[in-house]
Design a protein around this motif. Structure first.
Motif, PDB file in Angstrom:
ATOM      1  N   MET A 258       0.818  -1.215   0.000  1.00  0.00           N
ATOM      2  CA  MET A 258       0.000   0.000   0.000  1.00  0.00           C
ATOM      3  C   MET A 258       0.856   1.271   0.000  1.00  0.00           C
ATOM      4  O   MET A 258       0.340   2.362  -0.230  1.00  0.00           O
ATOM      5  CB  MET A 258      -0.945   0.005   1.208  1.00  0.00           C
ATOM      6  CG  MET A 258      -2.054  -1.014   1.106  1.00  0.00           C
ATOM      7  SD  MET A 258      -3.077  -0.762  -0.358  1.00  0.00           S
ATOM      8  CE  MET A 258      -2.846  -2.318  -1.191  1.00  0.00           C
ATOM      9  N   ALA A 264      -1.471   3.651  -5.107  1.00  0.00           N
ATOM     10  CA  ALA A 264      -1.769   2.722  -4.018  1.00  0.00           C
ATOM     11  C   ALA A 264      -2.049   3.482  -2.730  1.00  0.00           C
ATOM     12  O   ALA A 264      -2.968   3.157  -1.977  1.00  0.00           O
ATOM     13  CB  ALA A 264      -0.609   1.745  -3.821  1.00  0.00           C
ATOM     14  N   GLY A 267      -5.418   5.001  -2.963  1.00  0.00           N
ATOM     15  CA  GLY A 267      -6.363   3.896  -2.818  1.00  0.00           C
ATOM     16  C   GLY A 267      -6.509   3.506  -1.359  1.00  0.00           C
ATOM     17  O   GLY A 267      -7.612   3.291  -0.853  1.00  0.00           O
ATOM     18  N   TYR A 268      -5.374   3.476  -0.673  1.00  0.00           N
ATOM     19  CA  TYR A 268      -5.370   3.109   0.736  1.00  0.00           C
ATOM     20  C   TYR A 268      -6.198   4.101   1.551  1.00  0.00           C
ATOM     21  O   TYR A 268      -7.009   3.722   2.405  1.00  0.00           O
ATOM     22  CB  TYR A 268      -3.930   3.080   1.260  1.00  0.00           C
ATOM     23  CG  TYR A 268      -3.859   2.809   2.734  1.00  0.00           C
ATOM     24  CD1 TYR A 268      -3.979   1.508   3.212  1.00  0.00           C
ATOM     25  CD2 TYR A 268      -3.696   3.843   3.650  1.00  0.00           C
ATOM     26  CE1 TYR A 268      -3.948   1.247   4.556  1.00  0.00           C
ATOM     27  CE2 TYR A 268      -3.660   3.591   5.010  1.00  0.00           C
ATOM     28  CZ  TYR A 268      -3.784   2.293   5.453  1.00  0.00           C
ATOM     29  OH  TYR A 268      -3.762   2.033   6.788  1.00  0.00           O
ATOM     30  N   LEU A 269      -6.008   5.411   1.236  1.00  0.00           N
ATOM     31  CA  LEU A 269      -6.748   6.437   1.973  1.00  0.00           C
ATOM     32  C   LEU A 269      -8.249   6.280   1.761  1.00  0.00           C
ATOM     33  O   LEU A 269      -9.032   6.348   2.704  1.00  0.00           O
ATOM     34  CB  LEU A 269      -6.290   7.831   1.523  1.00  0.00           C
ATOM     35  CG  LEU A 269      -4.919   8.251   2.039  1.00  0.00           C
ATOM     36  CD1 LEU A 269      -4.528   9.613   1.485  1.00  0.00           C
ATOM     37  CD2 LEU A 269      -4.920   8.281   3.580  1.00  0.00           C
ATOM     38  N   LEU A 270      -8.634   6.040   0.496  1.00  0.00           N
ATOM     39  CA  LEU A 270     -10.058   5.873   0.204  1.00  0.00           C
ATOM     40  C   LEU A 270     -10.634   4.668   0.940  1.00  0.00           C
ATOM     41  O   LEU A 270     -11.774   4.690   1.408  1.00  0.00           O
ATOM     42  CB  LEU A 270     -10.248   5.694  -1.300  1.00  0.00           C
ATOM     43  CG  LEU A 270     -10.373   7.002  -2.073  1.00  0.00           C
ATOM     44  CD1 LEU A 270     -10.271   6.748  -3.572  1.00  0.00           C
ATOM     45  CD2 LEU A 270     -11.703   7.686  -1.742  1.00  0.00           C
ATOM     46  N   ALA A 271      -9.838   3.615   1.014  1.00  0.00           N
ATOM     47  CA  ALA A 271     -10.342   2.366   1.587  1.00  0.00           C
ATOM     48  C   ALA A 271      -9.990   2.244   3.058  1.00  0.00           C
ATOM     49  O   ALA A 271     -10.054   1.159   3.630  1.00  0.00           O
ATOM     50  CB  ALA A 271      -9.775   1.184   0.796  1.00  0.00           C
ATOM     51  N   ARG A 272      -9.643   3.365   3.712  1.00  0.00           N
ATOM     52  CA  ARG A 272      -9.058   3.184   5.044  1.00  0.00           C
ATOM     53  C   ARG A 272     -10.038   2.627   6.070  1.00  0.00           C
ATOM     54  O   ARG A 272      -9.615   1.958   7.000  1.00  0.00           O
ATOM     55  CB  ARG A 272      -8.381   4.482   5.527  1.00  0.00           C
ATOM     56  CG  ARG A 272      -9.268   5.645   5.796  1.00  0.00           C
ATOM     57  CD  ARG A 272      -8.457   6.787   6.432  1.00  0.00           C
ATOM     58  NE  ARG A 272      -9.286   7.967   6.566  1.00  0.00           N
ATOM     59  CZ  ARG A 272      -9.416   8.916   5.648  1.00  0.00           C
ATOM     60  NH1 ARG A 272      -8.741   8.840   4.525  1.00  0.00           N
ATOM     61  NH2 ARG A 272     -10.209   9.941   5.832  1.00  0.00           N
TER      62      ARG A 272
ATOM     63  N   GLY B 267     -11.014   2.551  -3.867  1.00  0.00           N
ATOM     64  CA  GLY B 267      -9.648   2.451  -3.340  1.00  0.00           C
ATOM     65  C   GLY B 267      -8.954   1.215  -3.864  1.00  0.00           C
ATOM     66  O   GLY B 267      -7.791   1.253  -4.280  1.00  0.00           O
ATOM     67  N   ALA B 271      -5.600   0.981  -6.172  1.00  0.00           N
ATOM     68  CA  ALA B 271      -4.420   0.294  -5.640  1.00  0.00           C
ATOM     69  C   ALA B 271      -4.238  -1.088  -6.265  1.00  0.00           C
ATOM     70  O   ALA B 271      -3.499  -1.909  -5.742  1.00  0.00           O
ATOM     71  CB  ALA B 271      -4.546   0.186  -4.121  1.00  0.00           C
TER      72      ALA B 271
END
Lengths: 356, 356
Positions: A258, A264, A267-272, B267, B271
């Motif tokens: 990540m 990535a 993406g990580y922030l969005l899916a945190r 996300g 990613a």
């Protein structure tokens, strides 16, 4: 209203001592206000720490002890130095003297088991104690035992573990007939050690009330194939530690992946939120607490290196075991099943039936 | 130019038979063009499948066999039915007759080990064979053995495994002095079974040339604490399967978490390259292939359920073991160290020194 659950704490146990133990106890107290505590440890130090936990202080009393069992003490050494007077011994002794319903310690496992075994003794019909762990699985949670109380096991002690593990799963997961598997190196009946094969035969043919489903393999534990996985302490401990190591390893891969690219990271922030849920699922503190089974009293072992949140999970577990009457249920299970088990391995011991 | 590596394939082994075996062999052939194959199996079927693999066909010859060892055959049954005439036996026999340098089979482990042991026999100085797995770790890869060749181990056979595992790690990881640990339930010297303690003593005091580092626990395997982890087959198999199960479990948690919300899904898309890298790292096919050590010949066991890519990894491993002269290196290690080992467990067998 039922009486509060009385928990004896080894305040000096673990890598971080009273600070973690007391903070953890207070977290658990918020979840189960019907708890009282006896804190065994250095009075001055414990009193000092307790000042920052007024809620806990209100339901606790301190019993001063001079001796602390070291995290690296050998069991024999711990017994010699700590018997009668260490915080660990006194917490266990409180259970024996019925001053507490359960003892919790983050002290060293070997010493805790030696003291618990020496002081509480095994239940009638049980040849030796086992340590049961709660294992998060794809289908929820399972009980795995023995994860390190002793090395090697006879067919008889594997059968006893199946009975005790079933009782614990019944209490913990609120199941009528938890499924039980014997850990082995192959699912075919041809494989495995003699003791495991003999235990399988006894569970299949002679023990009533254990929902025995056959052999399981290492990968079945995480899959949650059965509610209770029974094995001897060497392989059980290795399975437990290997799973912990693998989880850590994959968590570390995930973090590295990540952070690899900007995409990535975004993406990580969005899916945190999703990662937070995942982290919670993988949090080893959630499943902290090994239950010593087979003794005349309940003792819970917390990881020595855990933090307050982790210690709180061990105290929660202690609470649950008492509230749901684990000990009485194991006794009941043993009384119902003992004659069959005893008849197999010691046919001459007919008198044992009268022990109930 | 060196001679090509001659690989004998049990074309009928595994859950998917010749289709997977041949497709896998061709993938590996692209990576190592200096390979030739002998394919043991049903001639008609193998010929048919080979039609879609012209590159492989050009370097292969087919040897017809009538008998196929079943995935559920007991070892004794497999030997009775399949000796001399099954595809599995003939592939092993090719190694014995020096018609091939190594045999690869995705057939059932028990049968393959029984046949390999029966036909190739153990090397001088080795009491019994072991299966070594390559284990992905945080620091790269480690060799773990025994993961299921036999149950239980004497101190002597643990020491032999340390020697053989070291030789394999030297070949595989190109290390001068790979570090070796004995798997145990505690890092303190006080814990563990007698055989493990005695093996530790021998490795520390009497064996020259093994870089022995002490006891390791289950979590040390994935951490990559040592290059070679030695244990007996029951606990080794349980560790391996437990790690596989845990990886599967966490992969499944991760998928569930990434599908939970729209934000998480976006996300995930952003990613996705990172997730691809992660998936590759966690791909069990990458580490497919167990190496049978301690026999007068190399046999590689592929997972029965793997696909062509996984089988190719097992063929790659076979290629590497031959190209880097695993067998000769083990022999050399044994010659250098054998006297010490033998002196301990069989002090009367002074003549063994002359075996080299």
């Amino acid at each position: 209203m039922t009486a509060p659950v009385r928990i004896a704490l080894d305040a000096m146990g673990g890598d971080h001592g009273p600070e973690t133990v007391l903070a953890g106890a207070e977290i658990s107290l918020w979840r189960h206000p019907d708890t009282s505590f006896v804190l065994y440890g250095d009075e001055e130090r414990v009193t000092n720490v307790l000042k920052s936990h007024p809620k806990l202080a209100a339901v606790s009393r301190i019993v001063h002890t001079d001796v602390v069992v070291g995290m690296d003490d050998k069991p024999s050494q711990a017994l010699r130095r700590g018997r009668y007077k260490s915080s660990m011994w006194r917490a266990i002794d409180a259970v024996k003297l019925k001053e507490a319903d359960v003892a919790v310690s983050a002290g060293n496992t070997g010493a805790l088991m030696a003291m618990a075994n020496f002081n509480l003794r095994t239940m009638p019909g049980i040849s030796r104690p086992a340590i049961a762990a709660i294992w998060p699985t794809l289908r929820g949670e399972s009980v795995v035992l023995d994860v390190g109380a002793s090395i090697g096991a006879t067919a008889k002690s594997l059968v006893e573990m199946a009975i005790m593990g079933s009782a614990m799963a019944r209490v913990l997961f609120d199941l009528e007939a938890p499924t039980v598997g014997l850990l082995n190196v192959g699912v075919e009946e041809i494989k495995g050690v003699e003791e495991v094969k003999e235990a399988a035969r006894i569970l299949r043919e002679e023990v009533v009330g254990v929902n025995y489903r056959g052999f399981v393999e290492g990968n079945d534990i995480g899959a949650g194939t059965v509610d209770v996985v029974v094995t001897e302490g060497f392989s059980g401990n290795i399975a437990l530690k290997t799973a912990e190591g693998t989880a850590k390893q994959l968590g570390s891969y995930l973090r590295a992946a990540m952070g690899r690219t900007w995409r990535a990271r975004i993406g990580y922030l969005l899916a945190r939120d999703a990662f937070r849920v995942l982290r919670e699922k993988m949090d080893p503190r959630r499943a902290n607490g090994g239950v010593f089974l087979g003794l005349n009293g309940i003792v819970i072992k917390s990881h020595g290196g855990t933090d307050a949140e982790g210690f709180a999970a061990a105290v929660d577990l202690a609470y649950d075991m008492v509230r749901n009457e684990l000990l009485a249920r194991i006794e009941k299970s043993l009384v119902g099943r003992q004659p069959q088990v005893v008849a197999v391995s010691r046919p001459q011991a007919a008198g044992v039936e009268g022990q109930s």
